[in-house]
Design an enzyme around this catalytic site. Sequence first.
Site, mmCIF file in Angstrom:
data_model
loop_
_atom_site.group_PDB
_atom_site.id
_atom_site.type_symbol
_atom_site.label_atom_id
_atom_site.label_comp_id
_atom_site.label_asym_id
_atom_site.label_seq_id
_atom_site.Cartn_x
_atom_site.Cartn_y
_atom_site.Cartn_z
ATOM 1 C CD GLU A 158 -2.798 1.107 2.472
ATOM 2 O OE1 GLU A 158 -3.372 2.164 2.730
ATOM 3 O OE2 GLU A 158 -2.899 0.082 3.167
ATOM 4 C CE LYS B 55 2.995 0.142 4.931
ATOM 5 N NZ LYS B 55 2.477 -0.069 3.567
ATOM 6 N NE ARG C 23 3.541 -7.986 10.805
ATOM 7 C CZ ARG C 23 2.899 -7.324 9.849
ATOM 8 N NH1 ARG C 23 1.874 -7.854 9.221
ATOM 9 N NH2 ARG C 23 3.258 -6.115 9.512
#
Length: 553
Positions: free
Chosen positions: A33, A267, A257
Amino acid sequence: MSEEKSLHFLEEIIEDDLKAGKYQSILTRFPPEPNGYLHIGHAKSICLNFGLGIKYGGKTNLRFDDTNPVTEETEYVESIKDDIRWLGFEWANEFYASDYFSNLYEYALVLIKKGLAYVDDLTSEEIAHLKGTPTEPGKDSPYRNRSVEENLTLFTAMKEGKYKDGEKVLRAKINMAHVNMLMRDPIIYRIKHAHHHRTGDAWCIYPMYDFAHGQSDSIEHITHSICTLEFVPHRELYDWCIENLEIFPSHQYEFARLNMTYTVMSKRKLLQLVNENFVSGWDDPRMPTLSGFRRKGYTPGSIRNFCDKIGVAKRENMIDISLLEFCLREELNASALRVMAVLEPVKLIIDNYEAGKTEIMISENGPDESMGTREVPFSKELWIEKEDFMEVPVKKWFRLAPGAMVRLKSAYIVKCESFDKDAAGHITAIHCTYLPESRSGADTSGIHVKGTIHWVSAAHAVNAEVRLYDRLFKSENPAAEEGDFKEHINPDSLHIITDAKLEPSLTTATPDHRYQFLRKGYFCVDKDSTADKPVFNRTVTLKDTWVKEAKRY
Ligand code: ATP
Ligand code: MG
């Protein structure tokens, strides 16, 4: 040659699929994204997706997941592309989920016509309220049974901008009592009168992640759509959409992850560090971003090697940042050019050396002869490290002290005769004599000394700023601590030396080279560097305490 490794679960799935003839070739994608810079966690996903494409002769798309108009920016798109290329990968196609807005709109119409989607007038609070809990079924919205015609009319009106943000949503009509809460009539379209970085003001309705991701995969004919574990509950909805739309059956697979010690990896949190000036920007060398690591002097090879070593698992774990540093040292030890730099200088004066004379010493550029040698000027007055002299030496001290001898790297053996102090008691100069017959490479002195120290000729030294970095956080897992993660920032994560003395060969240092400042660590040129004022970053220290641990991977 890479060592023989057993297959990880995704490789097994792909090999089975190829063997069974399910696909002629595989197609993966990396779907960032564009709402921030890539971090080391993304590197794991990139290495995995592109790595599988390469290993199995398939391809990998880069798809920007830009369905949320509010947080996305073109600056991020460019940085993401730079970072992927820097890591050493090239995508087959560059796509944007926003390219599919028309397709997705058509898909929504298909669901409405099948009686599988409806326009709901409830507010988001009311919808959440009726959703139930994991142990209690939800309740139907009073708008759930609108006719297909009414839904088509209302959805078209939503698209045409007849309603305000939040006034209406489109929901999939699945089952309000489903055990998977995400299947309880999820919202698939919402109204947002916002400017989009690519489609501008063409749309005021935007698809939700769950209505965009799987369909985008399907449109591109992605065979293996790989994401992180938090998407496990979404898989059912992913499959439901594909099945009911009767489109190409992409499949979702999940892996754990990457979490790493002494840093944060979301982020949103990294953006706070930037916006609140805890760091100088996304590429601050203390950031876990790829641009931060790059600026600090990390090599793409060391990051790829790290991602390979940590492997692909199905269970979350926490990787020690020392493992990444280990991978980096392994590469830099073999490739970095050896040079001499004095970070905390004190004068060393050779009393019996001719004033004004310069000799050129020959020093090796690295452990490997193929790296060659370079010339280093030597003269009467040198800079050495303060810490290489002790007025009152401790036991087993092999460096300089009154009466003690050391070798000056690639030059002569010197003996400390005396030292000067200023009024405050600081040592201002160390006086030595040298043994002319002890020159490196032609030493006939017969004297063996245990210590060798580095030096820089004072008359030839280049003054530089050197930035020493430490961990950005004091806590191993700042995101898991109570309170704000920013309370755990290390206040001493940056130490700036303004008057380091470098050997003159470093005037031609370039950002594409890495240097080992002998005995001090690995360094690289920073982008703030100018001809007048060179600036170097410490990439990593020399000390390696991780070898034993690293063998476990
Ligand atoms: P963040 O929470 O840091 O904002 P994200 O998952 O929202 O990350 P995306 O841009 O959506 O960021 O991620 C792109 C791809 O990278 C996704 O497939 C995501 O699963 C993967 N990814 C993100 N963070 C990690 C991580 N820490 N380890 C492995 N893969 C990750
Ligand atoms: Mg995301």
